[in-house]
Design a protein around this motif. Structure first.
Motif, PDB file in Angstrom:
ATOM      1  N   ALA A 448       0.811  -1.213   0.000  1.00 38.11           N
ATOM      2  CA  ALA A 448       0.000   0.000   0.000  1.00 38.11           C
ATOM      3  C   ALA A 448       0.843   1.261   0.000  1.00 38.11           C
ATOM      4  CB  ALA A 448      -0.931   0.008   1.219  1.00 38.11           C
ATOM      5  N   GLY A 449       2.166   1.124   0.106  1.00 37.76           N
ATOM      6  CA  GLY A 449       3.052   2.282   0.070  1.00 37.76           C
ATOM      7  C   GLY A 449       3.330   2.741  -1.349  1.00 37.76           C
ATOM      8  N   GLY A 450       4.070   3.825  -1.476  1.00 41.86           N
ATOM      9  CA  GLY A 450       4.346   4.389  -2.790  1.00 41.86           C
ATOM     10  C   GLY A 450       5.134   3.451  -3.680  1.00 41.86           C
ATOM     11  N   ILE A 451       6.220   2.878  -3.155  1.00 43.63           N
ATOM     12  CA  ILE A 451       7.021   1.947  -3.950  1.00 43.63           C
ATOM     13  C   ILE A 451       6.241   0.673  -4.207  1.00 43.63           C
ATOM     14  CG2 ILE A 451       9.093   0.509  -3.928  1.00 43.63           C
ATOM     15  CD1 ILE A 451      10.535   2.778  -2.474  1.00 43.63           C
ATOM     16  N   GLY A 452       5.544   0.148  -3.176  1.00 40.61           N
ATOM     17  CA  GLY A 452       4.759  -1.068  -3.349  1.00 40.61           C
ATOM     18  C   GLY A 452       3.692  -0.921  -4.407  1.00 40.61           C
ATOM     19  N   GLN A 453       2.976   0.209  -4.399  1.00 34.01           N
ATOM     20  CA  GLN A 453       1.947   0.451  -5.415  1.00 34.01           C
ATOM     21  C   GLN A 453       2.551   0.481  -6.816  1.00 34.01           C
ATOM     22  OE1 GLN A 453      -1.045   3.593  -4.916  1.00 34.01           O
ATOM     23  NE2 GLN A 453      -0.254   3.861  -2.826  1.00 34.01           N
ATOM     24  N   ALA A 454       3.675   1.169  -6.957  1.00 31.27           N
ATOM     25  CA  ALA A 454       4.314   1.277  -8.270  1.00 31.27           C
ATOM     26  C   ALA A 454       4.734  -0.096  -8.779  1.00 31.27           C
ATOM     27  CB  ALA A 454       5.521   2.213  -8.191  1.00 31.27           C
ATOM     28  N   ILE A 455       5.271  -0.922  -7.879  1.00 33.52           N
ATOM     29  CA  ILE A 455       5.659  -2.283  -8.264  1.00 33.52           C
ATOM     30  C   ILE A 455       4.438  -3.088  -8.672  1.00 33.52           C
ATOM     31  CG2 ILE A 455       6.575  -4.454  -7.361  1.00 33.52           C
ATOM     32  CD1 ILE A 455       8.483  -2.717  -5.625  1.00 33.52           C
ATOM     33  N   ALA A 456       3.373  -2.985  -7.891  1.00 35.96           N
ATOM     34  CA  ALA A 456       2.153  -3.729  -8.211  1.00 35.96           C
ATOM     35  C   ALA A 456       1.603  -3.315  -9.573  1.00 35.96           C
ATOM     36  CB  ALA A 456       1.104  -3.494  -7.121  1.00 35.96           C
ATOM     37  N   ARG A 457       1.586  -2.019  -9.844  1.00 39.64           N
ATOM     38  CA  ARG A 457       1.078  -1.545 -11.136  1.00 39.64           C
ATOM     39  C   ARG A 457       1.926  -2.077 -12.291  1.00 39.64           C
ATOM     40  NH1 ARG A 457      -2.768   2.348 -10.273  1.00 39.64           N
ATOM     41  NH2 ARG A 457      -2.697   3.357  -8.227  1.00 39.64           N
ATOM     42  N   ARG A 458       3.234  -2.125 -12.085  1.00 39.91           N
ATOM     43  CA  ARG A 458       4.121  -2.626 -13.148  1.00 39.91           C
ATOM     44  C   ARG A 458       3.868  -4.103 -13.407  1.00 39.91           C
ATOM     45  NH1 ARG A 458       6.042  -3.287 -17.273  1.00 39.91           N
ATOM     46  NH2 ARG A 458       8.166  -2.878 -18.024  1.00 39.91           N
ATOM     47  N   MET A 459       3.694  -4.872 -12.341  1.00 43.12           N
ATOM     48  CA  MET A 459       3.425  -6.299 -12.487  1.00 43.12           C
ATOM     49  C   MET A 459       2.073  -6.537 -13.161  1.00 43.12           C
ATOM     50  SD  MET A 459       6.061  -7.850 -11.175  1.00 43.12           S
ATOM     51  CE  MET A 459       7.423  -7.488 -10.054  1.00 43.12           C
ATOM     52  N   LEU A 460       1.062  -5.797 -12.724  1.00 40.45           N
ATOM     53  CA  LEU A 460      -0.266  -5.940 -13.310  1.00 40.45           C
ATOM     54  C   LEU A 460      -0.265  -5.562 -14.786  1.00 40.45           C
ATOM     55  CD1 LEU A 460      -2.295  -4.443 -10.344  1.00 40.45           C
ATOM     56  CD2 LEU A 460      -2.587  -6.758 -11.252  1.00 40.45           C
ATOM     57  N   ALA A 461       0.493  -4.534 -15.141  1.00 40.32           N
ATOM     58  CA  ALA A 461       0.557  -4.105 -16.542  1.00 40.32           C
ATOM     59  C   ALA A 461       1.136  -5.185 -17.438  1.00 40.32           C
ATOM     60  CB  ALA A 461       1.388  -2.827 -16.658  1.00 40.32           C
ATOM     61  N   GLU A 462       1.945  -6.069 -16.859  1.00 37.22           N
ATOM     62  CA  GLU A 462       2.550  -7.151 -17.646  1.00 37.22           C
ATOM     63  C   GLU A 462       1.796  -8.469 -17.498  1.00 37.22           C
ATOM     64  OE1 GLU A 462       4.709  -6.629 -19.838  1.00 37.22           O
ATOM     65  OE2 GLU A 462       5.199  -4.565 -19.299  1.00 37.22           O
ATOM     66  N   GLY A 463       0.585  -8.418 -16.906  1.00 41.51           N
ATOM     67  CA  GLY A 463      -0.283  -9.591 -16.899  1.00 41.51           C
ATOM     68  C   GLY A 463      -0.307 -10.398 -15.623  1.00 41.51           C
ATOM     69  N   ALA A 464       0.495 -10.048 -14.617  1.00 37.42           N
ATOM     70  CA  ALA A 464       0.533 -10.822 -13.381  1.00 37.42           C
ATOM     71  C   ALA A 464      -0.717 -10.576 -12.547  1.00 37.42           C
ATOM     72  CB  ALA A 464       1.772 -10.465 -12.562  1.00 37.42           C
ATOM     73  N   CYS A 465      -1.032 -11.525 -11.672  1.00 37.06           N
ATOM     74  CA  CYS A 465      -1.955 -11.287 -10.574  1.00 37.06           C
ATOM     75  C   CYS A 465      -1.128 -10.857  -9.376  1.00 37.06           C
ATOM     76  CB  CYS A 465      -2.747 -12.544 -10.245  1.00 37.06           C
ATOM     77  SG  CYS A 465      -3.933 -13.005 -11.529  1.00 37.06           S
ATOM     78  N   VAL A 466      -1.689  -9.997  -8.539  1.00 31.90           N
ATOM     79  CA  VAL A 466      -0.913  -9.420  -7.444  1.00 31.90           C
ATOM     80  C   VAL A 466      -1.655  -9.549  -6.124  1.00 31.90           C
ATOM     81  CG1 VAL A 466       0.077  -7.295  -6.505  1.00 31.90           C
ATOM     82  CG2 VAL A 466       0.305  -7.791  -8.950  1.00 31.90           C
ATOM     83  N   VAL A 467      -0.925 -10.025  -5.117  1.00 28.05           N
ATOM     84  CA  VAL A 467      -1.401 -10.001  -3.735  1.00 28.05           C
ATOM     85  C   VAL A 467      -0.674  -8.867  -3.029  1.00 28.05           C
ATOM     86  CG1 VAL A 467      -1.589 -11.267  -1.567  1.00 28.05           C
ATOM     87  CG2 VAL A 467      -1.792 -12.498  -3.738  1.00 28.05           C
ATOM     88  N   LEU A 468      -1.428  -7.861  -2.599  1.00 27.82           N
ATOM     89  CA  LEU A 468      -0.865  -6.740  -1.851  1.00 27.82           C
ATOM     90  C   LEU A 468      -0.935  -7.069  -0.365  1.00 27.82           C
ATOM     91  CD1 LEU A 468      -2.774  -3.897  -3.702  1.00 27.82           C
ATOM     92  CD2 LEU A 468      -0.340  -4.349  -3.920  1.00 27.82           C
ATOM     93  N   ALA A 469       0.202  -7.058   0.301  1.00 29.26           N
ATOM     94  CA  ALA A 469       0.254  -7.323   1.736  1.00 29.26           C
ATOM     95  C   ALA A 469       0.736  -6.073   2.455  1.00 29.26           C
ATOM     96  CB  ALA A 469       1.187  -8.499   2.016  1.00 29.26           C
ATOM     97  N   ASP A 470      -0.027  -5.635   3.453  1.00 30.83           N
ATOM     98  CA  ASP A 470       0.349  -4.418   4.165  1.00 30.83           C
ATOM     99  C   ASP A 470      -0.301  -4.424   5.534  1.00 30.83           C
ATOM    100  OD1 ASP A 470       1.549  -1.562   2.838  1.00 30.83           O
ATOM    101  OD2 ASP A 470       0.633  -1.432   4.819  1.00 30.83           O
ATOM    102  N   ILE A 471       0.327  -3.741   6.478  1.00 29.41           N
ATOM    103  CA  ILE A 471      -0.202  -3.661   7.839  1.00 29.41           C
ATOM    104  C   ILE A 471      -1.212  -2.536   7.996  1.00 29.41           C
ATOM    105  CG2 ILE A 471       1.566  -2.102   8.773  1.00 29.41           C
ATOM    106  CD1 ILE A 471       1.606  -3.997  11.277  1.00 29.41           C
TER     107      ILE A 471
END
Length: 702
Positions: A448-471
């Motif tokens: 849910a952080g800035g770097i985490g969100q950016a990474i998730a968006r990059r992975m999703l853009a390339e077709g991955a499914c993403v599990v976001l884990a955050d406290i």
């Protein structure tokens, strides 16, 4: 033609809204209404059409144009651009050059010549089925209730009885030009009917206007549903021969699935990464726990739309298999898959024709687990989910057909000719190349952080499914919703996770196994930042850094390793460390030591993971200020104080300190992370460090 008002159970026609729509928009409205209810038609199944008078763009003369759902669309979600438009006079003229059933496939090549107004939407194989019925509005749906009747051994007689002769019946024939002519001839010989049942396939209905057509369609379906319900009560019918076993308790189901599904996914992914979807709804549980499960499942489905999505038959994995552990479980599941692939190959060899395409992936699409539910497998999550929905349709059909009469599946040769139809193969060949991460699952801590969100968006853009884990649950919910809206709800899950808690980390991977049946990419990114002079560094501050940045990275890395090992398909671990792991910063002892531990952890993961194809690499950011959550707390104040500058000058300070004189952003870290995650880019890289710091001589890795 008078049609009954549809029951309230189906979506109602909004006359006020309809009054604001033109002819094409009314067709779209009708289509979306019909597609909104899976009892009316399955995802992507069926067609709708309207014959509309329009001006020819070349002559300016009024001409009749067939608007019909185009190839590959879904009536529930399509827009106006999902319709093909074709000159009716040209479609009618095609009958003059038709050379007979053995040549019907060649007629598909003539459909583009009938295109009206240069519409790029490819026409469906079902186009003649609409063109050659003499009605302004036509619906072709795949309702469970009607297919149940269509799949009964006495389908023709029962159709006559149920609808009192107002609905006709035709024997099974695969979609295409010949079926269109059969519909035309039958309707001409039986005027006044309100619809027509295609054996084993579906329903055709029609009307003089859009509303009449819609209400006729849902009216026929409702009539079929009512008849089935009355017959079941009158016969005291027992679904699927009755219950053979009870479902496992939910907690036991979850524990079993979390253990079994990664193994199953890994074994089925040897021909390419796949994703799984679990369905445990009441309809599924009734079927998988029934006495007639094995004989009915072996018959396969009847409707070709169902079959194309679910394969010739499902695989049943009994409790004696899924209760095994470790190597015994792997061997037993592999034996089941080997047997299934052998059976599928034998089916291909029995049925193939001289010009049949090569055999495709022989793994099952549908796997049934008595006591637990159904698992569907495909190259991406959405396709796996939709395949499961299709098999639920098939279950509904089997339940009613077999309870009242005798269920009849699609004959094997007919099934093969649909599955390996050259026209279907051509459609598959036209599909775009999948994105690099399709079929893979990435788990991102600190998501849910800035770097985490950016990474998730990059992975999703390339077709991955993403599990976001955050406290941070509030931020996690917001980011998950945002990403799901942008990339589809099938592809994103948010999981509350405290990386310092072993139980929480294990539960996070448990959830990933249930949602996506595994993890292929771990991005260990959760973090904090703190600064204090050495003499003022408290044990509490030291322990907090070690707990989150060292112990936390160990826990998420260990659980990723365990899950990847169970999958047996390799994997990629990416540790988001820091320049501070390479070179110490003033007054940040606890932070620097913990970040150095992360780098050494990654090297250890790489060492033990190499024999299993599990790679581990490090991305070292520096001074990611804009968009990064760690700079919103005291860290910003502390780093400004340590460097004797104002907080507002931090970004310029770090930018000017770099060799390249450039700021580093979350998207830059995401790009480096993607490099290590993607097999296509870094399959031979492990144990490496990639600095993303705009150049820092002291942090050079050599």
């Amino acid at each position: 033609m008078t049609t009954p008002t549809p029951p309230l159970a189906f979506p109602r026609w909004d006359a006020d809204r309809a009054a604001t729509l033109d002819a094409a928009q009314l067709l779209l409205y009708r289509s979306n209404l019909l597609g909104s209810d899976l009892r009316i038609t399955n995802y992507g199944g069926g067609n709708t059409s309207a014959k509309i008078t329009q001006k020819d763009p070349l002559t300016g003369q009024d001409v009749q144009v067939l608007w019909v759902k185009g190839s590959g669309g879904d009536v529930g979600s399509m827009k106006l651009d999902g319709f093909s438009t074709l000159y009716m006079d040209k479609l009618l003229a095609l009958q003059g050059i038709y050379r007979g059933p053995e040549h019907e496939d060649e007629m598909v090549g003539y459909l583009p010549h009938c295109t009206f107004n240069l519409n790029p939407r490819a026409a469906s194989i079902d186009t003649p089925l609409h063109a050659y019925l003499p009605f302004a509005h036509v619906d072709h749906m795949h309702p469970d209730a009607v297919i149940a009747i269509a799949a009964m051994a006495d389908s023709e007689k029962l159709t006559q009885q149920i609808f009192d002769g107002t609905v006709g019946w035709l024997p099974w024939r695969k979609p295409g030009f010949e079926l269109g002519l059969m519909l035309q001839r039958y309707q001409a010989a039986h005027p006044g009917q309100r619809g027509l049942v295609l054996a084993g396939h579906g329903l055709f209905t029609w009307g003089d206007d859009a509303r009449a057509c819609y209400e006729n369609t849902v009216g026929v379906i409702a009539h079929a549903q009512d008849w089935l319900s009355r017959e079941r009560v009158a016969r005291k019918a027992v679904s699927f021969g009755g219950e053979a076993r009870k479902s496992l308790a939910t907690a036991e189901q979850d524990a079993t699935l979390a253990r079994v599904l990664p193994v199953l996914r890994g074994l089925a992914s040897k021909s390419g990464h796949k994703l799984l979807h679990v369905d445990r709804q009441a309809t599924v549980m009734e079927f998988v726990n029934s006495r007639d499960l094995a004989p009915l499942a072996a018959l396969g489905t009847s409707c070709p739309d169902h079959f194309l999505r679910t394969k010739i038959r499902p695989l049943i994995v009994e409790e004696a298999v899924y209760t095994l552990q470790g190597a015994e479980l792997v061997k037993a599941l592999e034996d089941k898959l080997v047997a299934y692939r052998a059976d599928y190959t034998a089916y291909y060899e029995r049925c193939k024709r001289a010009n049949s395409p090569a055999i495709r992936d022989a793994n099952p699409v549908i796997i049934l687990l008595p006591g637990i539910g159904m698992v569907s497998i495909a190259k991406d999550k959405a396709t796996a989910r939709i395949a499961g929905e299709f098999y639920v349709n098939a279950i509904n059909v089997m339940r009613d057909a077999n309870a009242i009469n005798t269920y009849v599946g699609l004959p094997e040769q007919e099934a093969f000719d649909i599955e390996y139809w050259l026209l279907e193969e051509a459609k598959l060949q036209r599909m775009p190349k999948p994105k690099p991460l399709v079929g893979k699952v990435a788990l991102v801590t600190g998501g849910a952080g800035g770097i985490g969100q950016a990474i998730a968006r990059r992975m999703l853009a390339e077709g991955a499914c993403v599990v976001l884990a955050d406290i941070d649950q509030t931020a996690l919910d917001a980011v998950t919703a945002d990403l799901a809206k942008a990339h589809g709800k099938d592809h994103v899950r948010g999981v509350h996770c405290d990386v310092t808690s072993e139980a929480s980390v294990i539960a996070t991977y448990h959830r990933a196994a249930l949602e996506f049946c595994g993890v292929d990419i771990l991005v260990s990114n959760a973090g904090i930042a703190s600064a204090a002079p050495l003499e003022d560094t408290s044990l509490e501050l030291w322990n907090r850094n070690q707990s989150i940045l060292a112990t936390g990275y160990f826990l998420v890395g260990r659980e990723a390793f365990r899950l990847m090992k169970a999958q047996g398909a390799g994997g990629s671990i990416v540790v988001i460390a820091s320049k501070n792991g390479m070179v110490a910063s003033n007054q940040a002892t606890a932070y620097c030591a913990a970040k150095a531990a992360e780098i050494q952890l990654s090297r250890s993961f790489a060492l033990e993971g190499a024999p299993l194809g599990i790679r581990s690499n490090v991305v070292n950011p520096d001074a990611v200020i804009r968009g990064s959550k760690i700079w919103t707390g005291k860290w910003s104040e502390e780093r400004a104080a340590a460097n004797k500058i104002g907080e507002q000058d931090l970004e310029a300070f770090y930018r000017d300190r770099s060799m390249l004189k450039r700021s580093v952003f979350p998207e830059d870290i995401a790009e480096a992370t993607y490099f290590f995650a993607a097999e296509q880019l870094s399959a031979k890289s492990t144990g490496n460090i990639l600095n993303v710091d705009a150049g820092n001589l002291a942090a050079f890795t050599r």
